[in-house]
Design an enzyme around this catalytic site. Sequence first.
Site, PDB file in Angstrom:
ATOM      1  N   CYS A 122       0.828  -1.208   0.000  1.00  0.00           N
ATOM      2  CA  CYS A 122       0.000   0.000   0.000  1.00  0.00           C
ATOM      3  C   CYS A 122       0.861   1.256   0.000  1.00  0.00           C
ATOM      4  CB  CYS A 122      -0.872   0.044   1.265  1.00  0.00           C
ATOM      5  SG  CYS A 122      -2.063  -1.290   1.374  1.00  0.00           S
ATOM      6  N   ARG A 140       7.897   4.932   2.509  1.00  0.00           N
ATOM      7  CA  ARG A 140       8.139   3.716   3.302  1.00  0.00           C
ATOM      8  C   ARG A 140       9.542   3.200   2.995  1.00  0.00           C
ATOM      9  NH1 ARG A 140       3.002  -0.301   2.971  1.00  0.00           N
ATOM     10  NH2 ARG A 140       3.819  -1.017   4.958  1.00  0.00           N
TER      11      ARG A 140
HETATM   12  N1  EPU Z   1      10.719   3.193   8.520  1.00  0.00           N
HETATM   13  C1  EPU Z   1      11.861   3.829   8.118  1.00  0.00           C
HETATM   14  N2  EPU Z   1      12.899   3.052   7.671  1.00  0.00           N
HETATM   15  C2  EPU Z   1      12.822   1.696   7.605  1.00  0.00           C
HETATM   16  C3  EPU Z   1      11.647   1.051   8.020  1.00  0.00           C
HETATM   17  C4  EPU Z   1      10.601   1.833   8.474  1.00  0.00           C
HETATM   18  O1  EPU Z   1      11.963   5.043   8.158  1.00  0.00           O
HETATM   19  O2  EPU Z   1      13.813   1.068   7.194  1.00  0.00           O
HETATM   20  C5  EPU Z   1       9.582   3.988   9.018  1.00  0.00           C
HETATM   21  C6  EPU Z   1       8.326   3.835   8.142  1.00  0.00           C
HETATM   22  O3  EPU Z   1       8.354   4.722   7.037  1.00  0.00           O
HETATM   23  C7  EPU Z   1       7.219   4.127   9.120  1.00  0.00           C
HETATM   24  C8  EPU Z   1       7.770   3.582  10.449  1.00  0.00           C
HETATM   25  O4  EPU Z   1       9.177   3.476  10.268  1.00  0.00           O
HETATM   26  O5  EPU Z   1       7.038   5.516   9.257  1.00  0.00           O
HETATM   27  C9  EPU Z   1       7.230   2.233  10.860  1.00  0.00           C
HETATM   28  O6  EPU Z   1       7.338   1.319   9.785  1.00  0.00           O
HETATM   29  P1  EPU Z   1       7.463  -0.250   9.995  1.00  0.00           P
HETATM   30  O7  EPU Z   1       8.758  -0.688   9.400  1.00  0.00           O
HETATM   31  O8  EPU Z   1       7.177  -0.586  11.401  1.00  0.00           O
HETATM   32  O9  EPU Z   1       6.287  -0.779   9.052  1.00  0.00           O
HETATM   33  P2  EPU Z   1       6.295  -2.025   8.106  1.00  0.00           P
HETATM   34  O10 EPU Z   1       7.058  -3.123   8.729  1.00  0.00           O
HETATM   35  O11 EPU Z   1       6.629  -1.621   6.717  1.00  0.00           O
HETATM   36  C10 EPU Z   1       4.203  -3.118   9.206  1.00  0.00           C
HETATM   37  C11 EPU Z   1       2.877  -3.614   8.721  1.00  0.00           C
HETATM   38  C12 EPU Z   1       1.977  -2.437   8.381  1.00  0.00           C
HETATM   39  C13 EPU Z   1       1.825  -1.537   9.599  1.00  0.00           C
HETATM   40  C14 EPU Z   1       3.211  -1.107  10.104  1.00  0.00           C
HETATM   41  C15 EPU Z   1       3.164  -0.293  11.377  1.00  0.00           C
HETATM   42  C16 EPU Z   1       3.452  -5.675   7.625  1.00  0.00           C
HETATM   43  C17 EPU Z   1       3.626  -6.430   6.370  1.00  0.00           C
HETATM   44  N3  EPU Z   1       3.084  -4.410   7.515  1.00  0.00           N
HETATM   45  O12 EPU Z   1       4.753  -2.390   8.121  1.00  0.00           O
HETATM   46  O13 EPU Z   1       0.715  -2.985   8.050  1.00  0.00           O
HETATM   47  O14 EPU Z   1       1.077  -0.405   9.267  1.00  0.00           O
HETATM   48  O15 EPU Z   1       4.019  -2.288  10.343  1.00  0.00           O
HETATM   49  O16 EPU Z   1       2.559  -0.995  12.393  1.00  0.00           O
HETATM   50  O17 EPU Z   1       3.612  -6.213   8.713  1.00  0.00           O
HETATM   51  C18 EPU Z   1      -1.398  -3.059   7.021  1.00  0.00           C
HETATM   52  O18 EPU Z   1      -1.539  -4.185   7.522  1.00  0.00           O
HETATM   53  O19 EPU Z   1      -2.338  -2.414   6.471  1.00  0.00           O
HETATM   54  C19 EPU Z   1      -0.073  -2.438   7.062  1.00  0.00           C
HETATM   55  C20 EPU Z   1       0.280  -1.448   6.260  1.00  0.00           C
END
Ligand code: EPU
Length: 419
Positions: free
Chosen positions: A117, A122
């Site tokens: 999404c 991200r």
């Molecule tokens: N971020 C960075 N650098 C990185 C990684 C993350 O700056 O290397 C930032 C992101 O841009 C964001 C924050 O850190 O502002 C948190 O991101 P996180 O890495 O925790 O998110 P994610 O692992 O990409 C997972 C879920 C998301 C959920 C987020 C936050 C999965 C596959 N996705 O994403 O789920 O919103 O954690 O809880 O597990 C959903 O299910 O609709 C969904 C988008």
Amino acid sequence: MQEVIKIEGGKKLKGEVKISGSKNATVALIPAAVLANGPVYISGVPEIADVTSLAEILRILNVDVTEKEDMLIVDPTNMKNIDLDQDVVTRLRASYYFMGALLGKYGYVRIKMPGGCYLGPRPIDLHIKGFEALGAKVEYDRGCYTIQASHLKGNKIFLDISSVGATINIMMAAVYAEGKTTIENAAKEPEIIDVATLLNNMGANVKGAGTNVITIEGVSTLHGCAHEIIPDRIEAGTFLIMAAACAEEMKINNVIPKHIEALTSKLQEMGVKLEIGVDSITVYESDEIHGVDVTTKPYPGFATDLQQPLTALMTRATGESHVVDTIYSERFKNCQELQRMGAKIEIGQGSCTIDGPTQLYGDKVVATDLRCGACLVIAGLMAEGITEIRDVHHIDRGYDDIDGKLKRLGARIYREMID
Ligand code: EPU
């Protein structure tokens, strides 16, 4: 031709619903399973498009995948470390977990940029920083990452942001690394505990998952095992909000109430009547609900994934509600669609303000992302008239049989092909 979901709003929901296994745990557990040297039996797997895409990636890697009801058997015995430059990788975000898993197992991975999404920027810089700290070299060319290491060695890694994805990816890359890896300021989401549990059942030595310091002592081999996925706290939250919006009474089963305390306490603050059991929550009809303020935070704070569904309910609340998303600045596309349906919403920078109560009216709307789709389903159930939701593939990426579950609760929801 495209498939749309149509909802005839205004019907009160009643009955029970069983929550499926967690999407965000599943999409990490499947790549994690390839770290084993024998079959891994994962049960409670939700029927969602992201799982279909991951199974397709496993088959590219010559991993044996068998589906038996809600069990997925992942047998990596004859696996080959093929470059993952196929388009299926870009169909979802979680394909990036093959970075940590393949780097951990083979010391080499070449993979396309992940999709998922659009919620604002991200980046995956923290994942890369973690791999590099373990001794890997990372290159990016022609839309692909190449990550390789002749020898992975444990190290101390401090995450600038508690990223769910980076925490899981580093855990997976470190399970076979020499010595001890420490992840500081690690994310604490329940899905991380679930992945650590699977890795430990496979023979890994991961400690501290669920706290902000995780340690991983490298091991030389991992074996197959069986694992039951935790319930989906975001699906549970979505049904809770739906129930508060338009149910006479709804019992939501297969829930870990502790995982959604930030939501249940916010709903109670709004005036929603809830009965919280050991593994179920019952929602009763409430006459009047009040506007509230919500700020999303990493777990155990209010989940960003639930703020969009909650905005639909907020249109019914008396007074002003204010939402600030500190995780994703652009996760407000649902607000434009709600405006189309009659909501009074002011969209700010990383925030929105909703003035209620307003009656929503069915219209043609677009599910721009997964949780926007969930918000629009709730709005459609609340609205007068028919709501037509387009781009439903986003909803099908993350909600297991949402139409079937809603039909059993009495909703008038169906799919149609349109030009
Ligand atoms: N971020 C960075 N650098 C990185 C990684 C993350 O700056 O290397 C930032 C992101 O841009 C964001 C924050 O850190 O502002 C948190 O991101 P996180 O890495 O925790 O998110 P994610 O692992 O990409 C997972 C879920 C998301 C959920 C987020 C936050 C999965 C596959 N996705 O994403 O789920 O919103 O954690 O809880 O597990 C959903 O299910 O609709 C969904 C988008």
